[in-house]
Design an enzyme around this catalytic site. Sequence first.
Site, PDB file in Angstrom:
ATOM      1  N   ARG A 199       0.836  -1.181   0.000  1.00 39.42           N
ATOM      2  CA  ARG A 199       0.000   0.000   0.000  1.00 39.42           C
ATOM      3  C   ARG A 199       0.879   1.242   0.000  1.00 39.42           C
ATOM      4  O   ARG A 199       1.927   1.268   0.638  1.00 39.42           O
ATOM      5  CB  ARG A 199      -0.818  -0.036   1.281  1.00 39.42           C
ATOM      6  CG  ARG A 199      -2.061   0.774   1.304  1.00 39.42           C
ATOM      7  CD  ARG A 199      -2.618   0.717   2.723  1.00 39.42           C
ATOM      8  NE  ARG A 199      -3.378  -0.482   2.964  1.00 39.42           N
ATOM      9  CZ  ARG A 199      -4.698  -0.572   2.736  1.00 39.42           C
ATOM     10  NH1 ARG A 199      -5.360   0.444   2.248  1.00 39.42           N
ATOM     11  NH2 ARG A 199      -5.332  -1.683   3.004  1.00 39.42           N
ATOM     12  N   SER A 211       7.744  -4.832   6.878  1.00 40.42           N
ATOM     13  CA  SER A 211       7.347  -5.801   7.909  1.00 40.42           C
ATOM     14  C   SER A 211       8.223  -7.040   7.940  1.00 40.42           C
ATOM     15  O   SER A 211       7.750  -8.169   7.751  1.00 40.42           O
ATOM     16  CB  SER A 211       5.900  -6.210   7.681  1.00 40.42           C
ATOM     17  OG  SER A 211       5.129  -5.078   7.456  1.00 40.42           O
ATOM     18  N   ASP A 248       5.919  -3.242  10.958  1.00 46.73           N
ATOM     19  CA  ASP A 248       4.467  -3.024  10.994  1.00 46.73           C
ATOM     20  C   ASP A 248       3.908  -3.018  12.419  1.00 46.73           C
ATOM     21  O   ASP A 248       2.948  -2.306  12.721  1.00 46.73           O
ATOM     22  CB  ASP A 248       3.702  -4.019  10.116  1.00 46.73           C
ATOM     23  CG  ASP A 248       4.074  -5.473  10.377  1.00 46.73           C
ATOM     24  OD1 ASP A 248       5.012  -5.721  11.148  1.00 46.73           O
ATOM     25  OD2 ASP A 248       3.420  -6.362   9.783  1.00 46.73           O
TER      26      ASP A 248
HETATM   27  C1  BG6 Z   1      -2.025  -3.761   7.782  1.00 48.94           C
HETATM   28  C2  BG6 Z   1      -0.868  -2.871   8.118  1.00 48.94           C
HETATM   29  O1  BG6 Z   1      -3.232  -3.191   8.217  1.00 48.94           O
HETATM   30  O2  BG6 Z   1      -1.861  -5.027   8.427  1.00 48.94           O
HETATM   31  C3  BG6 Z   1       0.407  -3.548   7.645  1.00 48.94           C
HETATM   32  O3  BG6 Z   1      -1.019  -1.613   7.491  1.00 48.94           O
HETATM   33  C4  BG6 Z   1       0.525  -4.900   8.265  1.00 48.94           C
HETATM   34  O4  BG6 Z   1       1.518  -2.748   7.951  1.00 48.94           O
HETATM   35  C5  BG6 Z   1      -0.709  -5.715   7.989  1.00 48.94           C
HETATM   36  O5  BG6 Z   1       1.665  -5.555   7.747  1.00 48.94           O
HETATM   37  C6  BG6 Z   1      -0.643  -7.040   8.688  1.00 48.94           C
HETATM   38  O6  BG6 Z   1      -1.747  -7.859   8.349  1.00 48.94           O
HETATM   39  P1  BG6 Z   1      -1.770  -8.781   7.051  1.00 48.94           P
HETATM   40  O7  BG6 Z   1      -2.918  -9.673   7.343  1.00 48.94           O
HETATM   41  O8  BG6 Z   1      -2.013  -7.878   5.900  1.00 48.94           O
HETATM   42  O9  BG6 Z   1      -0.456  -9.478   7.005  1.00 48.94           O
HETATM   43  C1  GLC Z   2       6.912 -11.504  10.149  1.00 53.24           C
HETATM   44  C2  GLC Z   2       8.022 -10.488  10.115  1.00 53.24           C
HETATM   45  C3  GLC Z   2       7.768  -9.405  11.142  1.00 53.24           C
HETATM   46  C4  GLC Z   2       6.410  -8.829  10.937  1.00 53.24           C
HETATM   47  C5  GLC Z   2       5.360  -9.927  10.996  1.00 53.24           C
HETATM   48  C6  GLC Z   2       3.949  -9.418  10.799  1.00 53.24           C
HETATM   49  O1  GLC Z   2       6.977 -12.178  11.369  1.00 53.24           O
HETATM   50  O2  GLC Z   2       9.252 -11.125  10.363  1.00 53.24           O
HETATM   51  O3  GLC Z   2       8.737  -8.387  11.008  1.00 53.24           O
HETATM   52  O4  GLC Z   2       6.154  -7.875  11.926  1.00 53.24           O
HETATM   53  O5  GLC Z   2       5.644 -10.893  10.031  1.00 53.24           O
HETATM   54  O6  GLC Z   2       3.752  -8.844   9.545  1.00 53.24           O
END
Ligand code: BG6
Ligand code: GLC
Length: 863
Positions: free
Chosen positions: A468, A532, A583
Amino acid sequence: MVTAVAQRLASQRKEIDDTLATFALSPTQLQEVKAKMRVELERGLKKDTHPTASVKMLPTYVYRTPDGTERGKYLALDLGGTNFRVLVVKIRTGMRNSVRMYNKIYAIPLEIMQGTGEELFDHIVQCISDFLDYMGMKNTRLPLGFTFSFPCNQTGIDKGDLVSWTKGFKATDCEGYDVVDMLREAIKRRNEFDLDIVAIVNDTVGTMMTCAYEDPKCQIGLIAGTGSNVCYMEEMKNIELVEGDEGQMCVNTEWGGFGENDNIEDIRTRYDREVDGGSLNPGKQRFEKMTSGMYLGEIVRQILIDLTKRGLLFRGRITERLKTKGIFETNDRLALLQVRSILQSLGLDSTCDDSIIVKEVCGAVSRRAAQLCGAGMAAVVDKIRENRGLDHLEITVGIDKYLYAMRFSDETLRDIMARFRREMENGLGGDTNPTATVKMLPTFVRSIPDGSEKGDFIALDLGGSNFRILRVKVSHEKKQTVQMESQIYETPEDIIHGSGSRLFDHVAECLGDFMEKQKIKDKKLPVGFTFSFPCAHSKLDEAVLLTWTKRFKASGVEGMDVVKLLNKAIKKRGVNIMAVVNDTVGTMMTCGFDDQRCEVGIIIGTGTNACYMEELRHIDMVEGDEGRMCINTEWGAFGDDGTLEDIRTEFDREIDRGSLNPGKQLFEKMVSGMYMGELVRLILVKMAKEGLLFEGRITPELLTKGKFETKHVSAIEKSKEGLTKAKEILTRLGVEPSEDDCIAVQHVCAIVSFRSANLIAATLGAILTRLKDNKNSPRLRTTVGIDGSLYKMHPQYSRRLHKTVRRLVPESDVRFLLSESGSGKGAAMVTAWASRLTQYRHMTLFCFPDGDLGVKSFNMQLS
Ligand code: BG6
Ligand code: GLC
Ligand code: GLC
């Protein structure tokens, strides 16, 4: 001489053993209890045998368990257990149902329990009055539900004639009268407030309803407390006392009365008879008197008196205390030392041997109680199974056995919590960090937003299920307001698995597109990057990728600073990366914007991870002792050194083998969204292969990796349409599921997702207790910012997680705050600080040794 003593000891020991042996029931005896209970259940239901049945099988006029659409505000009374409670229950519906309760416990003095009915109900109404005052609700006419834990002949949901008092109650002029009427009249007598009494329910029914709210499959309610009783959903056609054949009704068995027709005399001991004889209702509630809390202590006391009289205990001396009714409460888990100190407090001068004997007595009595309840329960379960004419129960029970290893007791969860706490300590310690599995990475974020941030930012959010790009405008007119626009871009597999430079070129291209659409091509906006993955920071805008996790595996990036790589790719766009955050950190910051108390961020999505605010003095890897810094735990790697081997299953190992990073992120692979659907699929394949599912049919779709997704788990666990969804999803896999198959698959999903919520509750619990210890306070009040698709989409997940956390860390008040807007806002907050710092740098040409900052230190420098 010596042999004489030894002989005497041996014969004493034998006497004690013989006494306790009367409490040991053989499997055959237990089978008999079950069979007899089963007969009584039937007799209670049938019109002609009902009058003489010892198990009354009372209709409750509760036709179904809750379906989650309930809402409103209710008053509730709970009379008949250890405590009398008055409660307000508020059920709201929002994204998820939420139930709030406020309650107060009141004492019911003995003289009132055993006085007149009028006094008793006047006392109850007085307590209600006090409670309404306390809540400031005297003038609202609330609906009232009355949990009344005694046998009642009901003719409607709000009508119940007390059959007879049980347990410690014996108020006069109540038996045979309608309890609801008596309560209404007492309210009238007081003439202070008005209530609509809408329902009267037995405590077993209340319990079943509460649990069914959590798990729609709950159809039995068991109370093993002061009294002992069970209710369950029976087919209307079997309840001869009530007209109608359609559907179901909950039946309050009142199994406590089992044995009143002398049919379990063979297993009652002389101690049971003594306890019965000394009770308020001799001859009645014989099963209850062998199984429930109110009587177990008494049985123990009778045995001790007898053993003492026979010179086998307390040197043969019977004290006044021992002769006092009710001095014992039974708890077979007491350690020997505790037994000894209890005995001492009771004025019983005991030797070490005495304590051992007392402990054995307690064990024998409570073991028998548990076994008898088990036998009774088996009779009820058999009855339900026969009603359904199906093997549903067999199936769920069968699966439970099969997936036994995925269900954890609280004890195990506490153990896992302790293990994770040790891992955290290892990660923080200077000596242990290099070899620690849970990396505990410093983030150089030192506080949550303080409300002074402003500006116009771009945020990149890469690594979750979506890539995003966002524009975040934070303005400051009177109040801080945030405006956000965002766009999702694809990240095709060949790009996330290709070369690093291609990946970052792709990010740069998307950014170019976004800037064009936003018409900000010429603005040099600061960029914050939510990335992340585990990164080692030495300041905010330097982040060396330690290892890829989840779906990513682009070459040439591990070990490199992602800021440099990305800056190179976006140079020509004229923007600059100011800060990289995980994240979890972005989420904590987003939630911290709304709630200053937020100091933990967790993600339960594609991957799973948590960050929290740690005291700097505990972080050996960073200089300085003042204040706090956010630590990115990277808890996904928990277990990579083998610490979780005892709880990993063959399915977890198979998932790991087929993943992009075998041997790594073992905790993440047990709990997060990227793997959950796959876990369920592997279990289904194995069960089908063993003929337990789909009549042994295995289709190519079922065998294809990724065909069963985590969002399917969420759909199947919906309480209403779950089974229909299961049918649809399984049909698409070509397996032609039967109704039983669907139920079984739903059950498998529940076990797997429950395990996930439980495990996360344990690791989160470890963080919370650490925070509590850091603050050195007896109670922790805190907010956890939380995000991720699994948490958001699964219908039961959040409730289960919250509940388990509260159970595991009772000394805390935790608010779970969902980050509605993702991590972008939080990343922008960090970027705001970072860019202020840079401006400051330009102005003064002052060089900071590290680019990190927190609001506090930063404000200090500026003013
Ligand atoms: C989103 C965040 O809402 O959730 C991201 O903006 C995050 O930064 C993500 O990595 C985590 O959830 P998923 O289910 O998209 O991995
Ligand atoms: C994985 C990544 C970590 C992140 C998580 C959730 O564990 O290693 O950095 O915060 O996924 O997205
Ligand atoms: C007694 C009551 C019964 C109640 C049980 C548990 O057995 O008769 O109604 O459910 O105690 O409290």
